[in-house]
Design a protein around this motif. Structure first.
Motif: not given
Length: 557
Positions: A49-53
């Motif tokens: 996973i690259d980013l959590i939004i």
């Protein structure tokens, strides 16, 4: 979930019980105002996973009511989710000049610039909507142009502090609007929404000016090249590096794409003063005497692909760290990054560098941009809120902030420690928290947004821990008998050449399972596959105590 008839509602879609992913909503009847839209970086359990939004389901269901996205400042945990948000909901964005410059970089990268309405505001701006007016006040933080937001609603005044500390000698001379805060308190603040990051730390946050004097001292003592790693967005710290380099007659090179981009925006918009000719290209570093060069780079959080990590492992193309060079980490690790930062520091010492690291009074190279307990108490005292909602922190931080609030006059029972998705409704001066809206994490993986869920992550975890086993068999179309195979392929489970007997037994088990099912006249593929997985899985666990992912592939001819 559709909005209800409650007059005034306040909720969080991110930023509660976590550091990062900040997103808050103030709603008066059918007018929705969003505050910030941040992201946060995953821990090692979220493989790939690259980013959590934030999950914006509630906003998608009510997007016709959204009037504005107002951004308090330009840190990633407040703007990182904006491009992904805009792909689903296009709303006007209000932010200061510097913050908009950083947002524009993101929109250009995602090719969203042309479709987005960007409106510049400052601390003197006043936005007038049908039932709600919005004003602003300056706060000090570790990035220029930070604002607190004031919602003037028929129900009362709601104040969101943004990220803040009370620095009476800020490096950029952007002083906190203490008079305006006190005036709001005199008018009467119904709800204060205030950040809690340093609610556990006693005293007042040290001033940025302290860093400047320590930086000068380190530059004067250094003999070789100086490498400084900090957050690219910490323009105040970058300015201090520029001034220390000037005093010691050093040129400055920038390493890392985000560092180059942010410095360009800061210079172009007048937030950073750099003499002409001072900045050099990375390729020019080795052409100058080492005592005449300083290098400002990204990677203070141990990011594996950032400039500092590559320098520490000797993998940066144009620049190298030699024995006697000085490396300064002018940022403290965000919780969760300590291990990665420690590894880089070890590598730097192995290269023979002098490493200056650690925060606060240890080295004086970093001070927090978030208020300590006395700063938080001062904000509460100035605002004198009837109701208080602590935000931006883990649960223990929110708890400590509630205790601080009660110590300076917030009535017991008037502080709401909420979770992401919880709604505080206020009607006729009475506040209650009885409902919630959908909230949670949305994962960004490559170009996919929200298409990786718990099942995919569970599979990735299993693959990373025990590997996989692919079993290929060919069966006849008519009587479903095995024509060829099984052929077994393993990856990350066992080394095939050393496990010949184990894999032979797996193949024997597969044959037996298929033949037994055929004898019972069971011919459904899904049943055959499930039985293969079960029998092989049980055998492998008994033999190896491992649970690889088992993928049966049946070819019918």
């Amino acid at each position: 979930m559709k909005s209800t008839e409650n007059s005034l509602s306040i909720l969080a879609l991110g930023g509660i019980n976590e550091i990062g992913k900040n997103m808050y909503v103030v709603q008066y009847e059918d007018d929705i105002f969003i505050i910030d839209c941040g992201g946060k970086f995953p821990d090692e359990s979220l493989l790939g996973i690259d980013l959590i939004i934030p999950d914006i389901t509630y906003l998608e269901e009510n997007q016709d009511k959204i009037k504005a996205l107002i951004v308090t400042h330009g840190h990633e945990d407040h703007i990182g989710g904006i491009p992904y948000f805009l792909r689903k909901i296009n709303v006007p964005i209000y932010a200061t000049r510097f913050t908009l410059g950083l947002i524009e970089l993101k929109l250009d990268e995602h090719r969203l610039r042309g479709d987005t309405k960007l409106i510049t505001i400052d601390s003197e701006s006043r936005l007038e909507f049908e039932k709600v007016d919005i004003s602003f006040f300056k706060v000090s933080h570790s990035i220029p142009d930070c604002l607190g937001i004031v919602f003037h609603t028929p129900e009362g005044i709601v104040v969101h502090t943004g990220d803040f500390k009370f620095d009476l000698t800020p490096a950029n001379n952007q002083f906190s609007d203490i008079h305006k805060m006190a005036q709001l308190g005199q008018q009467g603040v119904l709800v204060l929404i205030s950040e809690s990051t340093n609610a556990e730390r006693k005293g007042l946050t040290p001033s940025e000016q302290m860093v400047g004097s320590h930086m000068d001292e380190a530059f004067i003592k250094a003999r070789g090249k100086i490498f400084i790693s900090t957050f690219a967005s910490n323009v105040n710290r970058v300015q201090q590096v520029v001034e220390s380099a000037l005093k010691t007659n050093r040129k400055l090179a920038l390493l890392g794409r985000s560092m180059v981009n942010v410095v360009d925006v800061a210079i172009e918009r007048g937030y950073l003063n750099v003499p002409e000719g001072m900045i050099i290209e990375a390729s020019e570093v080795d052409k100058l005497p080492s005592e005449k060069v300083a290098i400002l780079c990204t990677g203070s959080q141990g990011e594996p692909l950032a400039a500092l990590s590559r320098l520490a492992s000797g993998n940066y193309r144009d620049v190298a760290i030699y024995p006697g060079d000085t490396v300064i980490l002018a940022a403290s690790p965000i919780p969760g990054n300590e291990k990665d930062v420690s590894k880089i520091i070890d590598n730097l010492f192995q290269l023979g560098a002098k490493v200056i690291y650690g925060s606060g009074s240890t080295t004086g190279m970093h001070v927090s941009g978030h208020g300590y307990q006395e700063d938080l108490k001062l904000m509460l005292t100035l605002m004198k809120p009837t109701y208080f909602i602590p935000i931006h922190g883990e649960y223990r931080m929110l708890h400590h902030h509630r205790v601080l609030g009660e110590s300076v006059g917030v009535d017991k029972g008037n502080t709401f420690i909420i979770k992401n998705g919880d709604v505080v409704d206020i009607k006729n001066g009475a506040a209650r928290q009885t409902r919630s809206v959908p909230a949670g994490d949305t994962y960004v993986d490559g170009i996919g947004v929200g298409d990786v869920g718990d099942i995919v992550l569970r599979d990735r975890k299993q693959l990373s821990e025990d590997g996989m086993l692919v079993i290929v068999i060919t069966i006849s179309k008519g009587d479903r008998k095995i024509i060829s195979g099984p052929d077994t392929i393993t990856r990350g489970f066992v080394y095939a050449r050393d496990s010949d007997e184990l894999l032979k037994e797996v193949n024997r088990l597969v044959k037996k399972t298929v033949n037994d099912l055929q004898a019972e006249n069971i011919r459904q593929w899904n049943v055959i596959k499930q039985n293969i997985k079960k029998s092989v899985g049980q055998y492998l666990f008994a033999q190896t105590k491992r649970k690889p992912m088992i993928l049966p592939i049946i070819i019918e001819i």
